[in-house]
Design a protein around this motif. Structure first.
Motif: not given
Length: 205
Positions: A47-67
């Motif tokens: 999580n480098v900044s508001v715009m560059i981070q992975c936390g939001k991606n990992l916590g989204s449904w797109q981060g688990e598209i196959f379950g």
């Protein structure tokens, strides 16, 4: 038939390098996912900044598209090009059906990456760029381009010698095609309002 066509050393070395980089990125994302599951409020290293981070991606449904977490896909599938690259350097020769199956796998990875790039930029619940994801993109995109060219020159797609010779010469253009692809991603990020270029420069400095 040229030596490059019969034993593509440069392509094999790239597969190995891409696999190591891609697997490392998937591993880092997996660790961050475990940390997030243990403590949703934890400050992740990506999580480098508001715009560059992975936390939001990992916590989204797109981060688990196959379950299950997407990084597990990378941990599993990056082993395939690694094995293929090492096998080529060891002198292995694969049948046409094998290369066709490998091409399908690489195309799937490329398609998934393109979809995730679009989601990262334009999905209402995201609008961020993940550092480890971008590292994955940086090796997946050229791997797709190089593999498509290689499957053309080795006869998987066609038996026309002229086409195969032209494809062989196109391999030198893969870096340029990759740069253009990255330029398109940066342009899309700018159009979305994400100052990707500025953020990346800031990270380097």
């Amino acid at each position: 038939m040229s030596e490059q066509r019969t034993r593509p050393v440069v392509y094999a070395v790239w597969l190995i390098i891409a696999s190591v980089v891609g697997w490392f990125a998937a591993f880092q994302l997996t660790i961050d996912k475990f940390i997030q599951l243990e403590n949703p409020d934890a400050e992740l290293s990506c999580n480098v900044s508001v715009m560059i981070q992975c936390g939001k991606n990992l916590g989204s449904w797109q981060g688990e598209i196959f379950g299950f977490p997407n990084p597990l896909i990378g941990l599993s599938l990056w082993i395939a090009p690694l094995v293929v690259g090492v096998a080529i350097l060891a002198g292995a020769r694969f049948p046409r059906w094998f290369w066709a199956a490998f091409g399908v796998g690489v195309t799937f990875a490329f398609g998934l990456v393109c979809w995730l790039i679009w989601q990262s930029l334009y999905a209402p619940n995201l609008g961020v760029l993940c550092p480890w994801c971008m590292l994955t993109w940086s090796v997946t995109i050229p791997t797709f381009f190089a593999t498509m060219v290689h499957l053309t020159r080795n006869g998987t797609f066609t038996s026309n010698e002229r086409v195969k010779d032209r494809a062989n010469s196109l391999m030198a253009w893969v870096p340029l095609a990759t740069i253009l692809a990255f330029a398109i991603i940066i342009l899309l990020a700018q159009l979305r309002g994400l100052d990707l270029l500025g953020e990346v420069i800031g990270m380097i400095l």
